[in-house]
Design a protein around this motif. Structure first.
Motif, PDB file in Angstrom:
ATOM      1  N   ASP A 182      46.846  30.229  48.835  1.00  0.00           N
ATOM      2  CA  ASP A 182      46.153  31.447  48.788  1.00  0.00           C
ATOM      3  C   ASP A 182      45.257  31.609  47.783  1.00  0.00           C
ATOM      4  O   ASP A 182      45.434  31.512  46.571  1.00  0.00           O
ATOM      5  CB  ASP A 182      47.338  32.502  48.478  1.00  0.00           C
ATOM      6  CG  ASP A 182      46.676  33.870  48.705  1.00  0.00           C
ATOM      7  OD1 ASP A 182      45.509  34.064  48.973  1.00  0.00           O
ATOM      8  OD2 ASP A 182      47.511  34.929  48.464  1.00  0.00           O
ATOM      9  N   ASP A 183      43.852  31.498  48.062  1.00  0.00           N
ATOM     10  CA  ASP A 183      42.792  31.582  47.334  1.00  0.00           C
ATOM     11  C   ASP A 183      42.812  32.931  46.130  1.00  0.00           C
ATOM     12  O   ASP A 183      42.433  32.688  45.099  1.00  0.00           O
ATOM     13  CB  ASP A 183      41.351  31.406  47.822  1.00  0.00           C
ATOM     14  CG  ASP A 183      41.246  30.160  48.716  1.00  0.00           C
ATOM     15  OD1 ASP A 183      41.844  29.158  48.136  1.00  0.00           O
ATOM     16  OD2 ASP A 183      40.529  30.161  49.627  1.00  0.00           O
ATOM     17  N   ARG A 187      43.643  35.334  41.035  1.00  0.00           N
ATOM     18  CA  ARG A 187      44.323  36.348  39.951  1.00  0.00           C
ATOM     19  C   ARG A 187      44.934  35.594  38.972  1.00  0.00           C
ATOM     20  O   ARG A 187      44.845  35.920  37.908  1.00  0.00           O
ATOM     21  CB  ARG A 187      45.176  36.863  40.936  1.00  0.00           C
ATOM     22  CG  ARG A 187      44.872  38.066  42.065  1.00  0.00           C
ATOM     23  CD  ARG A 187      45.868  38.607  42.869  1.00  0.00           C
ATOM     24  NE  ARG A 187      46.915  39.224  42.049  1.00  0.00           N
ATOM     25  CZ  ARG A 187      48.273  39.204  42.484  1.00  0.00           C
ATOM     26  NH1 ARG A 187      48.523  38.480  43.513  1.00  0.00           N
ATOM     27  NH2 ARG A 187      49.140  39.762  41.827  1.00  0.00           N
ATOM     28  N   TYR A 188      45.686  34.380  39.359  1.00  0.00           N
ATOM     29  CA  TYR A 188      46.301  33.676  38.016  1.00  0.00           C
ATOM     30  C   TYR A 188      45.253  33.025  37.160  1.00  0.00           C
ATOM     31  O   TYR A 188      45.464  32.992  35.953  1.00  0.00           O
ATOM     32  CB  TYR A 188      47.117  32.787  38.735  1.00  0.00           C
ATOM     33  CG  TYR A 188      48.650  33.365  38.993  1.00  0.00           C
ATOM     34  CD1 TYR A 188      49.681  33.535  38.090  1.00  0.00           C
ATOM     35  CD2 TYR A 188      49.027  33.851  40.399  1.00  0.00           C
ATOM     36  CE1 TYR A 188      50.823  34.278  38.492  1.00  0.00           C
ATOM     37  CE2 TYR A 188      50.019  34.357  40.870  1.00  0.00           C
ATOM     38  CZ  TYR A 188      51.150  34.651  39.720  1.00  0.00           C
ATOM     39  OH  TYR A 188      52.178  34.953  39.937  1.00  0.00           O
ATOM     40  N   ALA A 189      44.227  32.614  37.696  1.00  0.00           N
ATOM     41  CA  ALA A 189      43.203  31.959  36.784  1.00  0.00           C
ATOM     42  C   ALA A 189      42.645  32.929  35.904  1.00  0.00           C
ATOM     43  O   ALA A 189      42.571  32.698  34.557  1.00  0.00           O
ATOM     44  CB  ALA A 189      41.888  31.472  37.756  1.00  0.00           C
ATOM     45  N   PHE A 204      43.248  23.680  30.164  1.00  0.00           N
ATOM     46  CA  PHE A 204      44.041  24.024  31.210  1.00  0.00           C
ATOM     47  C   PHE A 204      43.183  25.019  32.015  1.00  0.00           C
ATOM     48  O   PHE A 204      43.228  25.426  33.067  1.00  0.00           O
ATOM     49  CB  PHE A 204      45.179  24.686  30.534  1.00  0.00           C
ATOM     50  CG  PHE A 204      46.202  25.521  31.645  1.00  0.00           C
ATOM     51  CD1 PHE A 204      46.784  24.724  32.554  1.00  0.00           C
ATOM     52  CD2 PHE A 204      46.059  26.706  31.776  1.00  0.00           C
ATOM     53  CE1 PHE A 204      47.702  25.315  33.687  1.00  0.00           C
ATOM     54  CE2 PHE A 204      47.004  27.523  32.737  1.00  0.00           C
ATOM     55  CZ  PHE A 204      47.722  26.731  33.737  1.00  0.00           C
ATOM     56  N   GLN A 205      42.598  26.134  31.159  1.00  0.00           N
ATOM     57  CA  GLN A 205      41.498  26.995  31.979  1.00  0.00           C
ATOM     58  C   GLN A 205      40.610  26.419  32.615  1.00  0.00           C
ATOM     59  O   GLN A 205      40.097  26.886  33.967  1.00  0.00           O
ATOM     60  CB  GLN A 205      41.180  28.177  30.933  1.00  0.00           C
ATOM     61  CG  GLN A 205      40.434  29.194  31.324  1.00  0.00           C
ATOM     62  CD  GLN A 205      41.058  30.026  32.434  1.00  0.00           C
ATOM     63  OE1 GLN A 205      42.265  30.091  32.677  1.00  0.00           O
ATOM     64  NE2 GLN A 205      40.342  30.609  33.382  1.00  0.00           N
ATOM     65  N   LEU A 206      39.903  25.297  32.185  1.00  0.00           N
ATOM     66  CA  LEU A 206      39.056  24.722  32.696  1.00  0.00           C
ATOM     67  C   LEU A 206      39.514  23.993  34.032  1.00  0.00           C
ATOM     68  O   LEU A 206      38.516  23.961  35.116  1.00  0.00           O
ATOM     69  CB  LEU A 206      38.336  23.417  31.866  1.00  0.00           C
ATOM     70  CG  LEU A 206      37.129  22.918  32.387  1.00  0.00           C
ATOM     71  CD1 LEU A 206      35.971  23.798  32.505  1.00  0.00           C
ATOM     72  CD2 LEU A 206      36.995  21.672  31.541  1.00  0.00           C
ATOM     73  N   LEU A 211      39.736  24.776  40.122  1.00  0.00           N
ATOM     74  CA  LEU A 211      40.581  25.089  41.550  1.00  0.00           C
ATOM     75  C   LEU A 211      40.186  26.316  42.221  1.00  0.00           C
ATOM     76  O   LEU A 211      40.288  26.333  43.549  1.00  0.00           O
ATOM     77  CB  LEU A 211      41.971  25.203  41.119  1.00  0.00           C
ATOM     78  CG  LEU A 211      42.752  23.946  40.573  1.00  0.00           C
ATOM     79  CD1 LEU A 211      44.088  24.175  40.246  1.00  0.00           C
ATOM     80  CD2 LEU A 211      42.648  22.708  41.656  1.00  0.00           C
ATOM     81  N   ILE A 212      39.402  27.164  41.643  1.00  0.00           N
ATOM     82  CA  ILE A 212      39.087  28.378  42.426  1.00  0.00           C
ATOM     83  C   ILE A 212      37.584  28.337  42.712  1.00  0.00           C
ATOM     84  O   ILE A 212      37.178  29.311  43.581  1.00  0.00           O
ATOM     85  CB  ILE A 212      39.159  29.789  41.692  1.00  0.00           C
ATOM     86  CG1 ILE A 212      38.441  29.444  40.436  1.00  0.00           C
ATOM     87  CG2 ILE A 212      40.572  29.760  41.012  1.00  0.00           C
ATOM     88  CD1 ILE A 212      38.131  30.908  39.370  1.00  0.00           C
ATOM     89  N   GLY A 213      37.017  27.267  42.488  1.00  0.00           N
ATOM     90  CA  GLY A 213      35.729  27.035  43.156  1.00  0.00           C
ATOM     91  C   GLY A 213      34.722  27.898  42.570  1.00  0.00           C
ATOM     92  O   GLY A 213      34.822  28.805  41.500  1.00  0.00           O
TER      93      GLY A 213
END
Length: 1649
Positions: A539-540, A545-547, A591-593, A598-600
């Motif tokens: 689910d993008d 949201r989690y990013a 980790f955030q990078l 992943l979200i593009g």
């Protein structure tokens, strides 16, 4: 036969311990015990003095002593256990005291640990002594804070079931025996504990039913609640959202039911964090605890944490009505308590509001009226200067609407805050929670982005939004602790499906942000793992949201890292901790990078947040300015590449600023500012000028020295203007400190005022109105916190030097005044709220410790602010054109209003008493009579010294007094002395409050010390002057004003005090106190010594003070009077020289005072004082010439000095002696001067006449003086008795002149008729006898006027007139006999000292009267009276002067009377003894003894012989004994020679039928061989050997002849001397004593005539 060996049985006594210690070990133990006791005493003393560090160190040393660290064996003294008990108990109390002082700075876990440490110490104490009931009760009050309910129950049961109780509590209640307050408190607390434990069986005991009846008493209930309540400083534990409970086991899940007391995310987050850190601090993931959350509908009394097993999860809910039912009662009780406290303490106030409270009127209305009148009066004073308060109460109590002015909005906000108080507000006010502290690591301030200001338009987060759903979710899913904690984090940081993002769109409370940071850090790995798992989702939308949640966590951790870096850069292990922070942040950055990858693309805001946070992290990690500047340039270009304007606010991070083009420019300008401000944060004094140059240029936009700075000022100024308020204030404080370093205090003070105006400007800015109420609350309390220190420092400036305000420009003064009045309005809102609270017209604000401390701060700020308003008002008045007197009037009115307002509210002494300090200084400057009452009130409030005047007495403002030091005493001494000397010349004592004040001033200021050279020299000069003799030349020079002392000028504070008159007045008070006291016993009091001391202290600093010399003279005179008043003992010993020396000092003081008065025209006391001075001086001179001193003060024997002449070195007196006539003439002159000063004083005329009489002047002058005295006397004395001295002296002198022939009969009669006691009679006076008789009548009338019989001299004069004029000696004797009580047991003489009789004359008259009375008794041969007088006089040696002379005279009189009555001529004894042989003497002496023994009645000579013997016994060597011995022997010899006549009397007695005597005489002849002649040992001083009775006497019947038998010999019987020898006087005295020995005084009849 074999005999077995029998051994005696041995056993050890069970009650005797084996002593396994050697003597050396015992000695070592004693030393250790002694050392331990010393350490304990040292620790206890340090603890008592609140020296916590020293006490802690000492206790640590104590616990290292062997008796504490090793197990004791052998005979352990009981003192060791007592020492251990006291040491552990007091050390535990030390830990608790430390918690009490610093609990606000401790986290809950730290507070738990500290409390556990203290209770552990208490447990150690209980091991050594467990019977202290009070100690158990104290422990029981602490245990509930740790949720140790069962231990609480155990402690309370120990109190109730104490072994020391004779009667159990159950028995006491059944028998209605009253219980002690300790037992009642323990029962009450135990009942509450059992209710919490649910022990219904124990609660069913009858004892608790009885307890309900006892608790119904309101007073007992309130006292018990106060006794058993948990201490205030432990309330934070009780008020936490949850009670932390210890887990019972770790092997199975446990249910923790979280019952929180507030419906907020913060409360639940704090609960989860605390439970997490306590239950599994190192294994957060494997926590077996299952939690449920119970949200209350309203706040409960205290947070509770309950542990339940899984099988008992569904328990019955608590009875909410019981739980909260007492709330209203508690509230009303507290309300009543507050009101009653006010009522009890306002009895002495003066304002209308206080009178209303006492009279129980409509207090609320009266409060409003009082406040309105106060502000109306203030507005009258401040209105002309453009400021006013207006109707403050109406503004504060009105509802907020859209048209509310900015000035009024903050007032209404503040009232609303107070009515709905939260302790979070107090944390901001007291500790600055959530406020940046730029002063911490200032050099890093510009490198890190801490200059961020909070968004002003951001809405506040509703702290209960979604809370119910979250709690329901946790409860329904049976979440464990870690799951609930992570769910809490997700609910706050994870964006909602509708796009709502709490972290970016709402402003969180600071406490919520802090809890979020702590939970993320605690569950770091778990949160990262959950985000990573979700990022794997297909689910993008979910991944995005989690990013974003991950980015928010990254920013919060980054903010926490920078905050820790700033706050703990100097702490231990800082480097290790900060490296751990960096590694975790770096890991999360990577980790955030990965999450962003992943979200593009297409999510610019997320990428910008990440890049921005990375730059801040790089900056925080210590990158160079060039690197940071390059990164900011790249980020700026990135923003510019985006078409739309990007503004991303991060409202909940303190150190991560907003993301915008302006924000980037801000950070870049910060780097420029870092270059410019480099070096100015170091605080060194070397670059103070550089600091001033830079900061003044940036902040004031002006060059201080005219030197331009080659920097980009526009960039720096833009940075400063856009920076936070705290940072700008910090820059102003640096500028102020720099000015202080160069001693430019005026400009430093201007910086403080500018900072204050900046702070208050925040509350009237447009941004304040746009904020919601929560943000306005934080802003308001942030401004109050920042203004608090500025106010305190500003007040110290203006109190230190008023010129700081005087140099302000008028415009700046007006702005400051307006700013201060606005702040005062805010603070007075609290006052209005407090009044409403007390008067029950408003809801009661929280009475938590935080509120109480905040209230104190509000009051202190109020006082400080009023002080600054006053000085600004004074500055505005000085610039105005008002008249000086009008200005003073306004200033005083302002001060009066402020003190009335602040004092009535008991605020005036707050903030270290700064207002009272200012008030005192200003009132002393005004120095007008109108300010006296207010200054007295100020002194009372500031120092606790109570002093009133005729119309005012200070009110009690409940002020805590400060120490009254020397400087304040010097400031106030002139004012106090002006009051004390207002009645300077009155002779009465000052009021007791004035006496107390003066003593306090002398105590604080001190007295002149001899370590000052001038003081030492002056003291030596004065002492030398007073120790010299009375030189006629000195007296002559004094009367001409030529005498003076050569002293030095004293330069010290003592001189100022002395000139004002403090020491003089103290001496005068002690002297007056001595005189006014009704003294009933002998002995010099200390008052006179104190008076002399203070008079000398004054003269040392002010030698030319006439009053002090006069007072010193009076004091010496009083000492002389005291020595001569009560007893004549000192006058009859060598101490008389000391009295004379004291009188000499008095005359010297009078002389120098006379010289000073005549010499200095400036010395001009009132005529009444001068008249008294001349009178006293004359009395002193006259008394020194008369007995009992009798010119001893003028003797020059002690004042010899060495001279050299033709004969070498010799000594002689240094000056000639003053003659009596000279002293009397001086006295006469002083009385004549006194008459000129006061012609109505009868004593001056009276003494003038006496002096003239002693100088033998003309009779008319002498008598005229007495008549003038009679004309000027008052009717009665102060005691109500008539004044008779002038009357008597006139009549007595008239008698003397007539008797001596100086006045004839006619002249004498003319004078006599002028007496007030003369009455015309028909009796003609033709001769002296008639005149004497008439004079006696007049004197008798005078004596009759003395109703209380004080005056004795008229009686004596009547006796002398009757004796010498009328020659009636018997009547004279009767008159004098009235003085003596010879036959009674009372005193020797019945004469008293009248009021105006000089001291010592009483004993002179006693001697004079006694001598005259003896003469009269001798002339009348009154032997009986003489004998009685002798018995009285001999033992009373202190009733008169010259007692020995009087005794000698009495002895001579008795001897002469005995000689007269016995018919014994002079030298009779010598001639009679010359022809008596010794053998004949002894024979006839034996006959005489026998005859006298049997002859009845005894011959008269026997009685006279007894009288002579008694006189010899009484004398005991006091008077010469020759005459007494001669008369004693002469009387005996008279009896000896009259033996034949006595024998004839005895025979006549036989012839008249006294056969029994004859038979005795005959039988005595028959028994002559067996009955020796009576003999005896001489009495008294005669110590002859008893005469042996070898001879025997035989009576020849019918002849009356005795024959001494025993054979013929050539020697006298029993003496061993030849018969031809003559008898000696010693033998004669011996036989006389032997004669009296067998005679009993009662058997001797009255002598026959």
């Amino acid at each position: 036969m074999s005999v077995e060996k029998v051994t005696a049985a041995s056993f050890s006594a069970l009650n005797i311990e084996e002593d396994d210690l050697s003597e050396n070990e015992e000695r070592i133990r004693e030393v250790q015990i002694e050392e331990a006791f010393k350490l304990f005493q040292k620790a206890l003393k340090a603890q008592y003095n609140q020296k916590w560090e020293l006490a802690s160190q000492t206790y640590n040393e104590l616990f290292k002593v062997d008796i504490f660290t090793t197990e004791l064996t052998g005979n352990v003294p009981p003192t060791v256990y007592a020492l251990k008990y006291l040491s552990y108990k007091n050390h535990g109390q030390l830990v608790l005291d430390w918690i009490k002082l610093s609990h606000h700075a401790l986290s809950m876990s730290e507070l738990h640990d500290r409390l556990a440490q203290g209770l552990a110490e208490f447990a150690e104490a209980m091991i050594n002594e467990s019977s202290d009931v009070e100690f158990w009760l104290k422990i029981a009050s602490f245990l509930p804070a740790l949720n140790l309910k069962r231990l609480t129950r155990f402690a309370l049961e120990c109190v109730i079931n104490s072994r020391d109780k004779v009667i159990s509590i159950d028995d006491c209640l059944e028998s209605d025996i009253p219980l002690g307050i300790e037992d009642l408190s323990a029962l009450y607390a135990l009942q509450r504990n059992l209710i919490e434990l649910g022990d219904d069986m124990s609660l069913a005991r009858p004892i608790f039913k009885k307890l309900e009846g006892l608790k119904s008493n309101q007073t007992i209930r309130l006292f018990i609640e106060k006794t058993t309540e948990t201490p205030i400083w432990l309330q934070p534990l009780m008020q936490e959202d949850v009670r932390l409970a210890e887990t019972l086991t770790n092997d199975k899940p446990q249910l923790v039911n979280l019952v929180v007391n507030s419906r907020t995310w913060t409360s639940i987050g704090k609960t989860l964090l605390q439970l997490s850190t306590k239950s599994a601090p190192t294994e957060a993931i494997s926590d077996p605890i299952i939690v449920t959350i119970k949200l209350p509908e309203e706040a409960t009394a205290s947070p509770v944490t309950q542990l339940e097993s899984p099988g008992k999860r569904s328990s019955e809910p608590e009875d909410e009505s019981n739980k909260g039912g007492g709330g209203d009662d508690q509230e009303s009780s507290r309300r009543r308590k507050r009101r009653s406290f006010v009522e009890e303490n306002v009895g002495e106030r003066s304002s209308r509001r206080v009178r209303a409270r006492v009279e129980e009127q409509n207090t609320a209305a009266t409060e409003a009226i009082s406040d309105h009148e106060f502000f109306e009066s203030i507005d009258t004073l401040l209105g002309p200067h453009g400021v006013s308060f207006g109707d403050l109460a109406a503004i504060a109590n009105s509802e907020v609407d859209s048209e509310t002015e900015l000035y009024d909005l903050s007032l209404k906000d503040f009232m609303r805050i107070l009515q709905n108080w939260k302790d979070s507000n107090a944390k901001v006010l007291l500790h600055g929670e959530g406020i940046q502290n730029p002063a911490t690591s200032a050099s890093r301030l510009l490198d890190l982005a801490i200059v961020k200001d909070t968004p002003k338009d951001m809405p506040s987060f509703s702290d209960d939004d979604g809370l119910a759903a979250f709690a329901e979710s946790v409860n329904s899913s049976e979440s464990c602790l870690k799951e609930a904690s992570v769910a809490w984090i997700k609910n706050l940081l994870l964006p909602k499906d509708d796009g709502t993002e709490y972290f970016l769109q709402y402003l969180w409370p600071v406490s919520l942000t802090k809890v979020a940071k702590r939970l993320i850090a605690f569950y770091y790995d778990l949160v990262m793992q959950i985000i990573a798992d979700c990022m794997k989702s297909e689910d993008d939308q979910a991944r995005r949201r989690y990013a974003r949640m991950s980015q928010s966590c990254f920013e919060l951790l980054l903010d926490d890292f920078v905050d820790y870096f700033q706050q703990h850069s100097t702490s231990e292990n800082f480097q290790v901790t900060i490296e751990g922070f960096k590694s975790r942040l770096t890991a999360w950055r990577y980790f955030q990078l990965d999450a962003l990858s992943l979200i593009g693309s297409g999510h610019e805001s997320d990428a910008l947040r990440f890049e921005w946070a990375s730059i801040i992290l790089e900056q925080a990690s210590g990158a160079t300015h060039e690197t940071i500047f390059l990164s900011l340039e790249n980020f700026k270009r990135l923003l510019a590449s985006i078409p739309e304007r990007i503004v991303i606010e991060l409202p909940n991070t303190l150190y991560v600023p907003e993301i915008s083009a302006e924000g980037v420019v801000m950070q870049m300008s910060k780097l420029h500012a870092a270059t410019m401000f480099s070096g100015i944060f170091e605080g060194s004094s070397e670059n103070a000028e550089r600091k001033i140059q830079i900061l003044a240029t940036v902040l004031k936009h002006a060059h201080e020295d005219g030197t331009p700075l080659h920097l980009d000022l526009a960039v720096v100024e833009r940075f400063v203007e856009s920076s936070s308020l705290e940072f700008r204030l910090y820059l102003w404080s640096l500028l102020s400190q720099a000015y202080e370093q160069v001693n430019d205090w005026a400009k430093s003070f201007e910086c403080l005022l500018m900072s204050l105006k900046m702070i208050m400007g925040e509350l009237i800015a447009d941004s304040y109105e746009r904020m919601d109420f929560t943000r306005r609350t934080l802003t308001l309390f942030r401004c109050l916190f920042l203004a608090r220190d500025l106010l305190s420092k500003s007040v110290e400036y203006v109190l230190g030097d008023e010129k700081f305000v005087e140099v302000l420009e008028d415009k700046e003064t007006s702005q400051t005044l307006a700013c201060l009045v606005f702040l005062l309005k805010i603070l007075h809102v609290y006052v209005i709220h407090e009044d409403a609270t007390i008067n029950n017209n408003n809801t009661i604000s929280s009475e938590s410790p935080m509120y109480t401390r905040s209230a104190i701060k509000f009051r202190e700020m109020l006082v400080q602010c009023w002080c600054l308003v006053y000085v600004c008002f004074r500055k505005k008045l000085s610039d105005s054109a008002n008249e000086p007197e009008r200005k003073k009037e306004k200033i005083f009115h302002m001060l009066y209003l402020l003190h009335e307002e602040l004092g009535t509210r008991e605020y005036c002494a707050l903030s270290g008493g700064i207002f009272l300090r200012l008030l005192q200084s200003e009132l002393l400057k005004i120095a007008s009579p109108e300010t006296e009452n207010e200054l007295l009130q100020c002194i009372h409030c500031r120092f606790g010294l109570t002093l009133g005047n005729e119309s005012f007495f200070p009110y009690d403002h409940k002020a805590d007094p400060i120490t009254f030091d020397k400087q304040n005493a010097l400031d106030l001494v002139e004012f106090i002395m002006s009051m004390a000397l207002r009645k300077r010349y009155s002779q009465g004592l000052p009021r007791s409050d004035m006496k107390t004040i003066l003593d306090k001033f002398c105590e604080v200021i001190g007295v002149p010390r001899r370590d000052n050279t001038a003081i030492y020299y002056n003291q030596s000069v004065i002492d030398k002057y007073l120790s010299q003799g009375l030189n006629p030349l000195l007296l002559n020079r004094s009367l001409k004003g030529l005498e003076s002392l050569s002293t030095l000028r004293v330069q010290s504070d003592y001189t100022r005090v002395a000139v004002i008159g403090l020491y003089f007045l103290q001496g005068q008070i002690y002297l007056t106190q001595y005189r006014s006291r009704k003294r009933t016993m002998a002995g010099r009091t200390e008052d006179l010594d104190y008076a002399i001391r203070y008079f000398k202290h004054d003269l040392v600093c002010n030698t030319n003070r006439f009053e002090s010399w006069y007072g010193l003279a009076q004091t010496y005179d009083a000492q002389v009077e005291d020595d001569m008043t009560w007893s004549a003992e000192k006058l009859n010993t060598d101490y008389k020289k000391t009295i004379a020396a004291t009188q000499r000092k008095a005359i010297l003081c009078y002389s120098l005072a006379t010289s000073l008065y005549l010499r200095h025209d400036t010395i001009d006391p009132p005529d009444s004082i001068l008249a008294t001075f001349w009178t006293d001086f004359g009395f002193e001179l006259y008394a020194s010439t008369r007995p009992p001193i009798d010119m001893d003060a003028y003797r020059i024997d002690e004042f010899e000095r060495h001279f050299s002449g033709s004969m070498g070195i010799y000594t002689k007196p240094s000056h000639s002696e003053v003659r009596t006539s000279t002293a009397l003439k001086l006295a006469l002159n002083t009385f004549q001067i006194a008459i000129k000063k006061n012609s109505k004083e009868w004593r001056n005329y009276y003494m003038e006449g006496k002096c003239r009489g002693k100088l033998e002047m003309k009779p008319r002058l002498v008598l005229r003086g007495y008549l003038q005295a009679v004309e000027n006397i008052r009717e009665k004395t102060s005691s109500g008795d008539p004044i008779l001295e002038p009357h008597y002296k006139f009549l007595s002198t008239l008698f003397k002149y007539f008797h001596r022939g100086i006045l004839d009969l006619d002249a004498s009669m003319e004078y006599l008729k002028r007496s007030h006691f003369y009455k015309d009679t028909d009796t003609s006076v033709v001769d002296a006898k008639d005149f004497y008789s008439l004079l006696v009548e007049v004197l008798s009338r005078l004596r009759a006027a003395d109703k209380k019989h004080w005056h004795h001299r008229p009686t004596y004069r009547i006796a002398t007139i009757v004796d010498q004029g009328l020659h009636d000696i018997e009547r004279a004797k009767e008159e004098m006999a009235s003085f003596y009580a010879l036959k009674a047991t009372k005193s020797f003489m019945s004469i008293w000292r009248p009021e105006y009789e000089r001291a010592g004359r009483h004993f002179v008259y006693a001697f004079k009267y006694t001598m005259y009375h003896i003469d009269l008794l001798e002339k009348t041969n009154d032997l009986e009276s003489l004998n009685l007088l002798a018995k009285k006089l001999r033992r009373l040696t202190t009733v008169m002067i010259r007692h020995t002379d009087a005794w000698e005279r009495l002895c001579k009189a008795i001897v002469q009377v005995l000689r007269n009555l016995s018919g014994i001529p002079e030298k009779y004894l010598e001639s009679a003894m010359a022809a008596i042989p010794v053998d004949e003497f002894f024979n006839r002496a034996a006959k005489l003894e026998f005859v006298c023994l049997h002859l009845k009645p005894a011959p008269p000579l026997i009685k006279y012989l007894q009288d002579a013997s008694e006189l010899r016994k009484l004398n005991v060597g006091l008077a010469p004994t020759a005459a007494m011995e001669e008369i004693f022997g002469s009387i005996y010899m008279k009896l000896y020679q009259g033996l034949p006549e006595l024998e004839e009397e005895l025979k006549e007695g036989q012839a008249t039928g006294k056969d029994s005597v004859t038979e005795k005489l005959v039988s005595s002849g028959d028994e002559a061989n067996d009955s020796p002649v009576p003999s005896s040992t001489p009495l008294g001083s005669e110590r002859d050997t008893p005469v042996p009775c070898e001879s025997r006497s035989t009576h020849l019947p019918g002849t009356g002849v005795f024959v001494v038998g025993g054979g013929h010999t050539d020697h006298a019987p029993s003496t061993g001397r030849p018969r031809t020898a003559r008898v000696t006087r010693k033998e004669l005295i011996s036989k006389a004593n032997a004669l009296l020995k067998p005679l009993v005084a009662s058997e001797v009849s009255t002598p026959r005539e």
